[in-house]
Motif scaffolding. Structure first.
Motif, PDB file in Angstrom:
ATOM      1  N   UNK A   1       0.841  -1.206   0.000  1.00 47.32           N
ATOM      2  CA  UNK A   1       0.000   0.000   0.000  1.00 47.32           C
ATOM      3  C   UNK A   1       0.867   1.243   0.000  1.00 47.32           C
ATOM      4  N   UNK A   2       1.917   1.193   0.830  1.00 45.35           N
ATOM      5  CA  UNK A   2       2.832   2.331   0.885  1.00 45.35           C
ATOM      6  C   UNK A   2       3.482   2.587  -0.459  1.00 45.35           C
ATOM      7  N   UNK A   3       3.894   1.505  -1.108  1.00 40.90           N
ATOM      8  CA  UNK A   3       4.552   1.648  -2.407  1.00 40.90           C
ATOM      9  C   UNK A   3       3.575   2.192  -3.436  1.00 40.90           C
ATOM     10  N   UNK A   4       2.335   1.715  -3.373  1.00 43.46           N
ATOM     11  CA  UNK A   4       1.331   2.215  -4.319  1.00 43.46           C
ATOM     12  C   UNK A   4       1.139   3.716  -4.108  1.00 43.46           C
ATOM     13  N   UNK A   5       1.168   4.126  -2.837  1.00 40.26           N
ATOM     14  CA  UNK A   5       0.974   5.540  -2.556  1.00 40.26           C
ATOM     15  C   UNK A   5       2.154   6.367  -3.070  1.00 40.26           C
ATOM     16  N   UNK A   6       3.346   5.790  -2.932  1.00 33.67           N
ATOM     17  CA  UNK A   6       4.521   6.485  -3.479  1.00 33.67           C
ATOM     18  C   UNK A   6       4.398   6.623  -4.991  1.00 33.67           C
ATOM     19  N   UNK A   7       3.926   5.560  -5.644  1.00 30.97           N
ATOM     20  CA  UNK A   7       3.760   5.619  -7.098  1.00 30.97           C
ATOM     21  C   UNK A   7       2.746   6.688  -7.464  1.00 30.97           C
ATOM     22  N   UNK A   8       1.665   6.777  -6.678  1.00 29.77           N
ATOM     23  CA  UNK A   8       0.634   7.774  -6.951  1.00 29.77           C
ATOM     24  C   UNK A   8       1.196   9.186  -6.829  1.00 29.77           C
ATOM     25  N   UNK A   9       2.112   9.348  -5.851  1.00 28.34           N
ATOM     26  CA  UNK A   9       2.705  10.677  -5.666  1.00 28.34           C
ATOM     27  C   UNK A   9       3.699  10.987  -6.779  1.00 28.34           C
ATOM     28  N   UNK A  10       4.479   9.964  -7.184  1.00 23.89           N
ATOM     29  CA  UNK A  10       5.573  10.221  -8.120  1.00 23.89           C
ATOM     30  C   UNK A  10       5.110  10.386  -9.558  1.00 23.89           C
ATOM     31  N   UNK A  11       3.982   9.776  -9.891  1.00 21.73           N
ATOM     32  CA  UNK A  11       3.518   9.810 -11.277  1.00 21.73           C
ATOM     33  C   UNK A  11       3.213  11.250 -11.698  1.00 21.73           C
ATOM     34  N   UNK A  12       2.912  12.088 -10.723  1.00 21.00           N
ATOM     35  CA  UNK A  12       2.636  13.503 -10.999  1.00 21.00           C
ATOM     36  C   UNK A  12       3.908  14.223 -11.443  1.00 21.00           C
ATOM     37  N   UNK A  13       5.056  13.625 -11.103  1.00 23.95           N
ATOM     38  CA  UNK A  13       6.344  14.262 -11.324  1.00 23.95           C
ATOM     39  C   UNK A  13       6.428  15.594 -10.575  1.00 23.95           C
ATOM     40  N   UNK A  14       6.165  15.557  -9.257  1.00 23.12           N
ATOM     41  CA  UNK A  14       6.073  16.806  -8.503  1.00 23.12           C
ATOM     42  C   UNK A  14       7.453  17.414  -8.252  1.00 23.12           C
ATOM     43  N   UNK A  15       7.461  18.699  -8.014  1.00 22.96           N
ATOM     44  CA  UNK A  15       8.714  19.368  -7.686  1.00 22.96           C
ATOM     45  C   UNK A  15       9.222  18.928  -6.320  1.00 22.96           C
ATOM     46  N   UNK A  16       8.288  18.775  -5.398  1.00 19.99           N
ATOM     47  CA  UNK A  16       8.664  18.363  -4.047  1.00 19.99           C
ATOM     48  C   UNK A  16       7.710  17.279  -3.570  1.00 19.99           C
ATOM     49  N   UNK A  17       8.226  16.486  -2.662  1.00 20.70           N
ATOM     50  CA  UNK A  17       7.450  15.375  -2.136  1.00 20.70           C
ATOM     51  C   UNK A  17       7.518  15.458  -0.615  1.00 20.70           C
ATOM     52  N   UNK A  18       6.382  15.322   0.047  1.00 20.82           N
ATOM     53  CA  UNK A  18       6.361  15.381   1.506  1.00 20.82           C
ATOM     54  C   UNK A  18       5.923  14.032   2.049  1.00 20.82           C
ATOM     55  N   UNK A  19       6.719  13.469   2.920  1.00 23.69           N
ATOM     56  CA  UNK A  19       6.385  12.173   3.498  1.00 23.69           C
ATOM     57  C   UNK A  19       6.204  12.341   4.999  1.00 23.69           C
ATOM     58  N   UNK A  20       5.011  12.035   5.486  1.00 21.75           N
ATOM     59  CA  UNK A  20       4.740  12.160   6.914  1.00 21.75           C
ATOM     60  C   UNK A  20       4.830  10.777   7.557  1.00 21.75           C
ATOM     61  N   UNK A  21       5.937  10.533   8.252  1.00 21.61           N
ATOM     62  CA  UNK A  21       6.198   9.240   8.880  1.00 21.61           C
ATOM     63  C   UNK A  21       5.793   8.092   7.956  1.00 21.61           C
ATOM     64  N   UNK A  22       6.483   7.970   6.832  1.00 20.14           N
ATOM     65  CA  UNK A  22       6.016   7.018   5.825  1.00 20.14           C
ATOM     66  C   UNK A  22       6.186   5.553   6.217  1.00 20.14           C
ATOM     67  N   UNK A  23       6.956   5.301   7.246  1.00 21.55           N
ATOM     68  CA  UNK A  23       7.225   3.893   7.567  1.00 21.55           C
ATOM     69  C   UNK A  23       6.500   3.393   8.812  1.00 21.55           C
ATOM     70  N   UNK A  24       5.628   4.201   9.374  1.00 24.37           N
ATOM     71  CA  UNK A  24       4.939   3.729  10.580  1.00 24.37           C
ATOM     72  C   UNK A  24       4.008   2.581  10.214  1.00 24.37           C
ATOM     73  N   UNK A  25       3.938   1.646  11.134  1.00 24.97           N
ATOM     74  CA  UNK A  25       3.031   0.527  10.945  1.00 24.97           C
ATOM     75  C   UNK A  25       3.559  -0.564  10.038  1.00 24.97           C
ATOM     76  N   UNK A  26       4.788  -0.416   9.581  1.00 22.28           N
ATOM     77  CA  UNK A  26       5.364  -1.480   8.759  1.00 22.28           C
ATOM     78  C   UNK A  26       6.221  -2.379   9.636  1.00 22.28           C
ATOM     79  N   UNK A  27       6.308  -3.631   9.265  1.00 20.50           N
ATOM     80  CA  UNK A  27       7.159  -4.517  10.047  1.00 20.50           C
ATOM     81  C   UNK A  27       8.627  -4.190   9.746  1.00 20.50           C
ATOM     82  N   UNK A  28       9.506  -4.740  10.548  1.00 23.21           N
ATOM     83  CA  UNK A  28      10.911  -4.344  10.502  1.00 23.21           C
ATOM     84  C   UNK A  28      11.520  -4.501   9.109  1.00 23.21           C
TER      85      UNK A  28
END
Lengths: 265, 278
Positions: free
Chosen positions: A153-180
């Motif tokens: 899900x996290x990766x899909x969300x990253x893809x959704x953000x990157x496909x826009x080709x944005x100038x800047x990307x903001x990640x709010x605690x992107x790794x919470x809730x993931x296993x080690x």
């Protein structure tokens, strides 16, 4: 592009426990406000990976939301590439702390949101596929988010953000809730992705190791009302390992101490 | 469905206890499992008739009722009544959907509307649709319109209230994403609000279609000369309790079909995106 200047940003919330909810906020007393951010000055350069650290509840997420235009600040301003931020923008994509994929859309539809304005259907399809493959979700294009694991899900969300080709990307605690292991892999992926696309990424995290291993620049914030305690550019080569690099390890200990932990292990 | 599958495993011994030749397939076993309560009801009914000592005019048994059902089907009255009732429910229900869902979205997403209209809705909601019967007959006369009006009333309020609470409960983060991707107002409605409330609306539809069915029977007992409610009333006047029971059975069967039709919708991933176990 992707230069961010934060000048004198302050932000407070009205204490709803003592002040009744009312649409006008001007009439409340000074003591009824909880100051969250106190005169923040920061400058991030083009293409940097910035990691913001701080104790829990210190307002790092608030700062990130202000930079991305989701919240207004009380004083000060945020200027990205010479333009003052006054609201959310397609050029500054925010990846939220808990998954914000639309659960009623497939991976393909979610990723397609960023390129839905493209008139050329074929090109649109190619772009979507390209980014789905980049986060290695090919084969899962027609799955719904609830059918994916947390990391996917996290990766899909990253893809959704990157496909826009944005100038800047903001990640709010992107790794919470993931296993080690997923956490480690995602860390690697985001770092590799940053090197590949070269966009400015601002990431809020509470994990000091994440910040030290990923960041080009780290910002440490104090507890509330929050001010900047430390800004450091990290020139360590990648891949980084604080067990092998004494100076990185010293910095790690220093930050741990700064955040109130005496013996970092 | 999961529950049934689970229990289906538990009754696997039924299959195992039988010799190889008569062993039953899992699909058939599941169907049998669903049919068990009906078989038990039939048996209990037959026992009650047998041992109550009431005359068949007062308490007809399954056989008499089945015979009555056959008569009603043969001369076509049952079909006519069922179609009449279904027509009224469909029209009233669609009208309620057309009015209730948009109003619910407005109430859920726009504070001033909710503040203004909520008290009025909460005032009208507890008034039984049946209390409207005298007024409805006076206003719309005898025939379909009063019945449709009552069905509309009965499903309109539950639909509006559930839609409003579903729309108000959409996670704010989805709207943030919408703002980030520069959604237009129309896109916010079609890409966020509508799909987000669809599962709750489906549940609301299931509940209100049942209420609509309850009301149609009552309405037909008073305002019209066709429909299953009229069939029951007419049969009572003719002291044909077997026909009364036939009317009840048909109402139950149609209600069950409507519900399974709704549940079929829930199987589409794009409708329920994993919120309902189906």
């Amino acid at each position: 592009m992707g230069h961010i200047r934060i000048a004198g940003v302050s932000k407070g919330y009205i204490n709803r426990r003592t002040v009744q909810r009312s649409p006008d906020t001007a009439g409340c007393f000074a003591g009824d406000r909880i100051a969250v951010l106190d005169d923040i000055h920061l400058e991030f350069h083009d293409g940097e990976m910035v990691c913001i650290l701080g104790p829990s509840g210190c307002g790092k997420s608030t700062l990130l939301r202000i930079i991305a235009g989701f919240e207004a600040c009380d004083r000060g301003s945020v200027v990205i590439d010479g333009r003052t931020v006054d609201g959310p923008d397609r050029e500054h994509i925010f990846v939220f702390q808990h998954t914000a994929l639309f659960p009623w859309m497939t991976v393909r539809e979610n990723v397609g949101l960023g390129v839905r304005h493209l008139a050329d259907r074929k090109e649109q399809g190619i772009r979507i596929q390209e980014y789905i493959e980049m986060v290695e979700l090919d084969g899962f294009e027609d799955r719904y988010p609830h059918q994916l694991s947390g990391g996917m899900q996290r990766r899909a969300e990253l893809a959704r953000a990157l496909v826009v080709n944005p100038e800047t990307l903001f990640l709010d605690e992107p790794f919470t809730g993931l296993d080690f292991l997923t956490h480690m892999k995602m860390r690697e992926e985001v770092t590799a992705m940053h090197e590949f696309i070269g966009k400015t990424i601002v990431m809020v995290t509470h994990d000091i190791d994440d910040a030290l291993i990923m960041g080009d620049r780290i910002v440490v914030m104090s507890g509330r009302p929050s001010h900047v305690k430390l800004v450091r550019k990290l020139d360590f080569p990648r891949p980084r390992d604080f067990r092998k690099s004494p100076s990185l390890n010293d910095l790690r200990n220093e930050i741990f101490l700064m955040l109130g932990v005496n013996y970092a292990v | 469905m999961d529950g049934i599958k689970y229990f289906g495993k538990n009754i696997a011994f039924l299959g195992r206890a039988l010799p190889e030749a008569v062993r039953i397939s899992p699909a058939f076993r599941r169907r049998l499992f669903k049919a068990l309560p009906f078989i038990a009801m039939l048996a209990a009914w037959q026992m009650a008739v047998r041992f109550s000592g009431w005359s068949p005019q007062v308490f007809p048994g399954p056989v008499a009722v089945a015979a009555g059902m056959w008569e009603l089907m043969e001369n076509g009255t049952l079909l006519g009544h069922a179609v009449a009732s279904l027509f009224r429910v469909t029209v009233g229900f669609y009208l309620a959907m057309l009015a209730g869902i948009p109003l619910g979205i407005l109430l859920g997403r726009w504070q001033p509307a909710a503040q203004m209209l909520n008290p009025a809705i909460q005032f009208l909601r507890p008034i039984s649709p049946l209390a409207w019967i005298p007024l409805a007959m006076l206003w719309f006369g005898i025939g379909d319109p009063p019945a449709i009006f009552l069905i509309f009333l009965s499903s309109f309020f539950p639909l509006t209230v559930s839609t409003a609470s579903a729309a108000a409960a959409i996670k704010p983060v989805y709207f943030h994403v919408g703002a980030n991707f520069r959604f237009s107002r129309i896109e916010v409605l079609t890409k966020i609000v509508m799909p987000a409330i669809l599962p709750d609306i489906l549940t609301a539809l299931r509940i209100s279609v049942t209420i609509a069915w309850l009301v149609v029977v009552a309405a037909e007992m008073i305002a019209v000369t066709s429909g299953l409610g009229f069939l029951i009333l007419d049969a009572r006047n003719g002291l044909r309790m077997d026909y009364v029971m036939d009317g009840m059975i048909v109402i139950g069967v149609i209600g069950m079909c409507l519900d399974s039709l709704m549940m079929r919708l829930a199987r589409f991933e794009s409708v329920c995106w994993g919120t309902l176990a189906s």
